[in-house]
Scaffold this active site. Structure first.
Site, PDB file in Angstrom:
ATOM      1  N   ARG A 183       5.643   5.783   0.150  1.00  0.00           N
ATOM      2  CA  ARG A 183       5.780   6.512   1.424  1.00  0.00           C
ATOM      3  C   ARG A 183       5.849   5.561   2.611  1.00  0.00           C
ATOM      4  O   ARG A 183       6.427   5.883   3.645  1.00  0.00           O
ATOM      5  CB  ARG A 183       4.646   7.533   1.567  1.00  0.00           C
TER       6      ARG A 183
ATOM      7  N   GLU B 180      -9.902   2.505  -8.976  1.00  0.00           N
ATOM      8  CA  GLU B 180     -11.140   3.164  -9.415  1.00  0.00           C
ATOM      9  C   GLU B 180     -11.501   2.715 -10.838  1.00  0.00           C
ATOM     10  O   GLU B 180     -12.644   2.398 -11.141  1.00  0.00           O
ATOM     11  CB  GLU B 180     -10.938   4.679  -9.351  1.00  0.00           C
TER      12      GLU B 180
HETATM   13  P1  AMP Z   1      -6.461   3.053  -0.506  1.00  0.00           P
HETATM   14  O1  AMP Z   1      -5.994   1.793  -1.170  1.00  0.00           O
HETATM   15  O2  AMP Z   1      -7.709   3.613  -1.122  1.00  0.00           O
HETATM   16  O3  AMP Z   1      -6.589   2.874   0.994  1.00  0.00           O
HETATM   17  O4  AMP Z   1      -5.352   4.156  -0.769  1.00  0.00           O
HETATM   18  C1  AMP Z   1      -4.208   4.197  -0.001  1.00  0.00           C
HETATM   19  C2  AMP Z   1      -2.984   4.589  -0.781  1.00  0.00           C
HETATM   20  O5  AMP Z   1      -3.228   5.690  -1.661  1.00  0.00           O
HETATM   21  C3  AMP Z   1      -1.889   5.014   0.172  1.00  0.00           C
HETATM   22  O6  AMP Z   1      -0.662   4.419  -0.244  1.00  0.00           O
HETATM   23  C4  AMP Z   1      -1.872   6.526   0.091  1.00  0.00           C
HETATM   24  O7  AMP Z   1      -0.554   6.986   0.086  1.00  0.00           O
HETATM   25  C5  AMP Z   1      -2.606   6.884  -1.204  1.00  0.00           C
HETATM   26  N1  AMP Z   1      -3.695   7.880  -0.994  1.00  0.00           N
HETATM   27  C6  AMP Z   1      -5.036   7.667  -1.128  1.00  0.00           C
HETATM   28  N2  AMP Z   1      -5.762   8.782  -0.891  1.00  0.00           N
HETATM   29  C7  AMP Z   1      -4.860   9.755  -0.590  1.00  0.00           C
HETATM   30  C8  AMP Z   1      -4.970  11.149  -0.204  1.00  0.00           C
HETATM   31  N3  AMP Z   1      -6.165  11.766  -0.102  1.00  0.00           N
HETATM   32  N4  AMP Z   1      -3.830  11.827   0.057  1.00  0.00           N
HETATM   33  C9  AMP Z   1      -2.623  11.211  -0.040  1.00  0.00           C
HETATM   34  N5  AMP Z   1      -2.447   9.919  -0.384  1.00  0.00           N
HETATM   35  C10 AMP Z   1      -3.537   9.182  -0.658  1.00  0.00           C
END
Ligand code: AMP
Length: 180
Positions: free
Chosen positions: A63, A100
Site C-alpha cells: 500500500r 509476531e
Molecule cells: P508494523 O510493522 O507493526 O508497524 O505494521 C505495519 C504494516 O502492517 C503496514 O504495512 C500496515 O499496512 C500493516 N498493518 C499492521 N496493522 C494493521 C491494521 N490494523 N490494519 C491494516 N494494516 C495493518
C-alpha cells in the site's frame, strides 16, 4: 482549522477480526477510491516538507507503493520500492525484522539511491513500527538522509511512531486510531 482528520477518518473502512480474531483492520481502499480523500491524504502527508528538496520517496510494499508513488509525483521526486524478500531482480540490500512469529526481510535495490540523497518514507499505517524501522535501517545502509516517515494512519498504543522518533526520524501521521 479544517481538520484533515475529520474527512479522512470517514474514508477509512474498519473491519473487525481481519485477518485474524482481535485485529481491527484499517482498510484504505475506500480512501483510495474517493478522489477527494486520496488527494487530501497525499497533500497532507508531505505538507511539512512542501518546498523542500526531496530526492526520493521510498514506499513500503504494497500500500506504500500507491501512496508513495502519488507523493513522489506530487513533490517531483523519484520513487524507490521497498519490497518483501525475493521480489527485486537486481543487486539488493536487505534488513531482517521480527514478526509476531519468526522474522521477515525487506529489500531494496542497492543502486536505488546514492549516499546523501534526501528521502521521505511512506506507508499506509504504522503499528509496532517494526516494518518502518527496518525500512529506515535499509535506507541508512545506503547513506540516505531520511527526512521523515509519513503514514496516513497511526495506532499509537503500539508505539511505532515513538520507535521511529527515537531513531531521529521525524514522523508525520494524519489519523490516530485507539486500540490495535
Ligand atoms: P508494523 O510493522 O507493526 O508497524 O505494521 C505495519 C504494516 O502492517 C503496514 O504495512 C500496515 O499496512 C500493516 N498493518 C499492521 N496493522 C494493521 C491494521 N490494523 N490494519 C491494516 N494494516 C495493518
Amino acid at each position: 482549522m479544517t481538520s484533515p482528520d475529520f474527512d479522512l477518518r470517514a474514508s477509512i473502512r474498519s473491519i473487525p477480526d481481519y485477518p485474524k480474531p482481535g485485529i481491527m483492520f484499517r482498510d484504505i481502499t475506500t480512501l483510495l477510491g474517493d478522489a477527494r480523500a486520496f488527494r487530501r491524504a497525499v497533500d497532507e502527508l508531505v505538507q511539512p516538507w512542501a518546498g523542500m528538496k526531496i530526492d526520493k520517496v521510498a514506499g513500503i510494499e504494497a500500500r506504500g507503493f500507491i501512496l508513495g508513488g502519488a507523493v513522489a509525483h506530487q513533490v517531483s521526486a523519484g520513487f524507490v520500492p521497498i519490497r518483501k524478500k525475493g521480489k527485486l531482480p537486481h543487486k539488493r540490500v536487505s534488513v531482517a525484522y521480527a514478526l509476531e512469529y519468526g522474522e521477515d526481510m525487506i529489500e531494496m535495490h542497492a543502486d536505488a539511491l546514492v549516499a546523501g540523497e534526501r528521502v521521505v518514507l511512506v506507508d499506509d499505517l504504522i503499528a509496532t513500527g517494526g516494518t518502518a524501522e527496518a525500512a529506515v535501517k535499509l535506507l541508512r545502509q545506503l547513506g540516505a538522509n531520511v527526512l521523515a516517515a509519513c503514514f496516513v494512519i497511526d495506532l499509537p498504543e503500539l508505539g511505532g511512531a515513538d520507535k521511529l522518533r527515537k531513531m531521529d526520524v521525524p514522523v508525520r501521521t494524519l489519523i490516530s486510531f485507539e486500540g490495535h
